[in-house]
Design a protein around this motif. Structure first.
Motif, mmCIF file in Angstrom:
data_model
loop_
_atom_site.group_PDB
_atom_site.id
_atom_site.type_symbol
_atom_site.label_atom_id
_atom_site.label_comp_id
_atom_site.label_asym_id
_atom_site.label_seq_id
_atom_site.Cartn_x
_atom_site.Cartn_y
_atom_site.Cartn_z
ATOM 1 N N HIS A 61 0.813 -1.208 0.000
ATOM 2 C CA HIS A 61 0.000 0.000 0.000
ATOM 3 C C HIS A 61 0.849 1.262 0.000
ATOM 4 N N VAL A 64 2.048 1.554 -3.654
ATOM 5 C CA VAL A 64 0.969 2.059 -4.511
ATOM 6 C C VAL A 64 0.796 3.569 -4.325
ATOM 7 N N GLN A 65 0.855 4.045 -3.097
ATOM 8 C CA GLN A 65 0.723 5.487 -2.858
ATOM 9 C C GLN A 65 1.833 6.262 -3.566
ATOM 10 N N LEU A 67 3.620 5.183 -6.194
ATOM 11 C CA LEU A 67 3.377 5.069 -7.637
ATOM 12 C C LEU A 67 2.337 6.089 -8.091
ATOM 13 N N ASN A 68 1.247 6.196 -7.343
ATOM 14 C CA ASN A 68 0.206 7.168 -7.698
ATOM 15 C C ASN A 68 0.734 8.597 -7.644
ATOM 16 N N THR A 73 -0.073 5.178 -12.333
ATOM 17 C CA THR A 73 -1.306 4.563 -11.863
ATOM 18 C C THR A 73 -1.587 3.207 -12.499
ATOM 19 N N SER A 76 -0.007 0.668 -10.402
ATOM 20 C CA SER A 76 -0.794 0.532 -9.173
ATOM 21 C C SER A 76 -1.994 -0.367 -9.397
ATOM 22 N N GLN A 102 -7.841 1.817 -2.036
ATOM 23 C CA GLN A 102 -6.715 2.287 -2.851
ATOM 24 C C GLN A 102 -6.994 2.116 -4.342
ATOM 25 N N THR A 106 -6.949 5.142 -6.978
ATOM 26 C CA THR A 106 -6.141 5.053 -8.194
ATOM 27 C C THR A 106 -6.996 5.278 -9.430
#
Length: 124
Positions: A61, A64-65, A67-68, A73, A76, A102, A106
């Motif tokens: 997580h 992913v944050q 990456l965003n 995205t 993600s 999430q 995204t």
């Protein structure tokens, strides 16, 4: 239905993964590319099957944050899809909404509000 039990990694490996995550958190937003590299390294250190370890969720997580934040995205979505498919296919009761939330976030970054709403409903 049972709740999935996660396993601990060897302490030294888990500490290395955790340390990379901490470094990534301290670097962002000053150097978001380096933060992404560290988060990727932490993710890569988690052995397969990735979604059976206790440290996986927090590591994924965070990754992913980042990456965003960096506009990646699509990566993600791929990672979250893997996690959601694993959760839904494992046969255990799902007790965490974070992957769905999430994914919705995204998808909003990708300007897909209808699809994001679908994942928010799943989170609920």
């Amino acid at each position: 239905m049972n709740i999935r039990m996660y396993h601990d990694l060897e302490a030294q490996l888990e500490e290395a993964i955790w340390a990379l995550g901490e470094e990534a958190a301290h670097i962002l937003p000053l150097d978001s590319n380096l933060a992404e590299e560290k988060a990727q390294k932490a993710w890569d250190l988690i052995p397969e099957p990735k979604h059976t370890w206790g440290i996986t969720g927090v590591t994924l997580h965070q990754y992913v944050q980042i990456l965003n934040y960096n506009g990646h995205t699509q990566r993600s979505v791929e990672l979250l899809n893997e996690e959601i498919l694993d959760l839904e296919g494992a046969g255990y009761r799902i007790i965490h909404a974070e992957p769905y939330i999430q994914m919705a976030e995204t998808l909003l970054h990708q300007r897909k509000p209808v699809l994001a709403h679908k994942y928010l409903k799943k989170a609920y």
